[in-house]
Structures are given as C-alpha cells and as structure tokens.
Design a protein around this motif. Structure first.
Motif, short mmCIF file in Angstrom:
data_model
loop_
_atom_site.label_atom_id
_atom_site.label_comp_id
_atom_site.label_asym_id
_atom_site.label_seq_id
_atom_site.Cartn_x
_atom_site.Cartn_y
_atom_site.Cartn_z
N PHE A 156 0.83 -1.20 0.00
CA PHE A 156 0.00 0.00 0.00
C PHE A 156 0.87 1.26 0.00
O PHE A 156 0.57 2.22 -0.72
CB PHE A 156 -0.94 0.00 1.21
CG PHE A 156 -1.75 1.23 1.33
CD1 PHE A 156 -2.82 1.47 0.47
CD2 PHE A 156 -1.45 2.19 2.28
CE1 PHE A 156 -3.57 2.63 0.56
CE2 PHE A 156 -2.19 3.34 2.39
CZ PHE A 156 -3.25 3.57 1.52
N CYS A 157 1.92 1.26 0.80
CA CYS A 157 2.81 2.43 0.86
C CYS A 157 3.46 2.69 -0.50
O CYS A 157 3.59 3.83 -0.94
CB CYS A 157 3.87 2.24 1.94
SG CYS A 157 3.22 2.39 3.60
N HIS A 158 3.90 1.62 -1.16
CA HIS A 158 4.52 1.79 -2.47
C HIS A 158 3.52 2.28 -3.51
O HIS A 158 3.85 3.15 -4.34
CB HIS A 158 5.19 0.50 -2.93
CG HIS A 158 6.58 0.36 -2.43
ND1 HIS A 158 7.66 0.82 -3.12
CD2 HIS A 158 7.05 -0.15 -1.27
CE1 HIS A 158 8.75 0.59 -2.43
NE2 HIS A 158 8.40 0.00 -1.30
N LEU A 159 2.32 1.75 -3.50
CA LEU A 159 1.30 2.22 -4.44
C LEU A 159 0.96 3.68 -4.19
O LEU A 159 0.80 4.47 -5.12
CB LEU A 159 0.05 1.35 -4.35
CG LEU A 159 0.17 -0.06 -4.92
CD1 LEU A 159 -1.12 -0.83 -4.66
CD2 LEU A 159 0.49 -0.03 -6.39
N LEU A 160 0.87 4.07 -2.94
CA LEU A 160 0.60 5.46 -2.59
C LEU A 160 1.75 6.36 -3.03
O LEU A 160 1.54 7.45 -3.58
CB LEU A 160 0.36 5.58 -1.09
CG LEU A 160 -0.04 6.94 -0.56
CD1 LEU A 160 -1.40 7.34 -1.13
CD2 LEU A 160 -0.08 6.92 0.95
N LEU A 161 2.97 5.91 -2.82
CA LEU A 161 4.14 6.68 -3.22
C LEU A 161 4.19 6.88 -4.72
O LEU A 161 4.40 8.00 -5.20
CB LEU A 161 5.42 5.98 -2.72
CG LEU A 161 6.72 6.67 -3.05
CD1 LEU A 161 6.85 7.95 -2.22
CD2 LEU A 161 7.88 5.75 -2.75
N GLY A 176 1.71 6.67 -6.81
CA GLY A 176 0.58 7.51 -7.20
C GLY A 176 0.86 8.98 -6.96
O GLY A 176 0.54 9.83 -7.81
N CYS A 177 1.45 9.31 -5.84
CA CYS A 177 1.82 10.70 -5.56
C CYS A 177 2.88 11.19 -6.54
O CYS A 177 2.84 12.33 -7.01
CB CYS A 177 2.33 10.83 -4.13
SG CYS A 177 1.07 10.61 -2.89
#
Length: 172
Positions: free
Chosen positions: A6-11, A13-14
């Motif tokens: 989740f953290c990597h996907l969020l990163l 995406g940002c």
C-alpha cells in the motif's frame, strides 16, 4: 506485507500525480541522467564503505571519519562546481579539518583500558595492520559522500526543475 504494498502504491501515485499536476516531463534529460547515475553510484559506494568501517572500527572512529563529509563536499564544490570560496570559508574548512584531526589523533595511538580490576593501563588502539584498511574505507566513504552531495547540486544546476534531485528516491 500489505502495508508495504500500500505504501509503495501510494508513493508511486503521488509521484505520477505530482508530474501530471505540474505539467513536468517524467523523462529525465540525458545530461542530468548521467549526473544522477554517477551520484547514485557514489552514494552507494559511500554507504557501503561506511558500513564496512563501522563493522571493523570502533563506532566512535567510524562516525568521526564520516563527519568529514561536509568538509569534502565544500572542497568538492570548489573543484567540481567551480564555486568561489571566500577566505573565511577556507579558514572555516581548515579549522574543521584540524578539529577532526585533533579528535581522531588520540584515538589512533593510545586509549586507556583496565587490565585487572582497579588497574589502568595504556594500550595501542589502532596500531595493528588490519585497522588501516577500515580507516581508509572511512576516508573513502567521506570523500564519496562529499562528491555525491556535489553531484546533486550539479544536477540541480543542469536543469531548472529541482524535482530531478529527488526522482531516484521515489523509485526505491
């Protein structure tokens, strides 16, 4: 596991959202790409040699050698980036370097220890041959760390977009 994903996907995406919002290109220019590749290599080798020196030297010696990185970065800015150093800057660098030598010099030769309870003696600390290579690894780490800082500055000078300095960190 899912938190990491989740953290990597969020990163990511940002990261992508930032570039679409600002209208900047996702492709790094070739001259900046080469500088950042050299910076990554210098940073990797610096960290690798610092870890080696931490493993083979007392922690205080290894960290003290690592404190020379800003001094090397200032000297590298003069050489690599052709920046001007004022007389006060040179004096400050000389004082910083002499301070590091004054702190590190007693560690090289004599340190106190206890042989028996209540009995103090002086022993040679880093006099064996197997400690010379970790010392040079620490100096190598400081030198490459300073060069790495200068290459980040050179990449920022090569383009007007300061986000190029941090793009490699997004991809980790």
């Amino acid at each position: 596991m899912y938190g990491f994903l989740f953290c990597h996907l969020l990163l990511y995406g940002c990261f992508i959202g930032h570039f679409f919002r600002t209208g900047q290109s996702l492709i790094i220019p070739t001259n900046v790409r080469k500088i950042l590749i050299f910076r990554s290599l210098a940073g990797f080798l610096s960290l690798l040699s610092f870890i080696y020196s931490v493993q083979n030297l007392p922690l205080s010696c290894a960290v003290l050698l690592n404190f020379a990185t800003p001094i090397i970065a200032s000297i590298g800015a003069k050489i690599i980036l052709k920046e001007n150093l004022a007389f006060m800057d040179i004096g400050g660098l000389a004082c910083s370097f002499l301070g590091l030598l004054f702190i590190f010099q007693p560690m090289l030769f004599v340190t106190g220890s206890l042989d028996e309870p209540g009995q103090a003696s002086n022993t040679l600390f880093l006099s064996t041959r197997n400690k010379i290579f970790p010392i040079f690894a620490g100096i190598f780490s400081s030198t490459l760390g300073g060069i790495s800082y200068c290459l980040v500055r050179a990449a920022a000078k090569a383009t007007n977009q300061p986000v190029y300095d941090t793009k490699p960190f997004y991809l980790l």
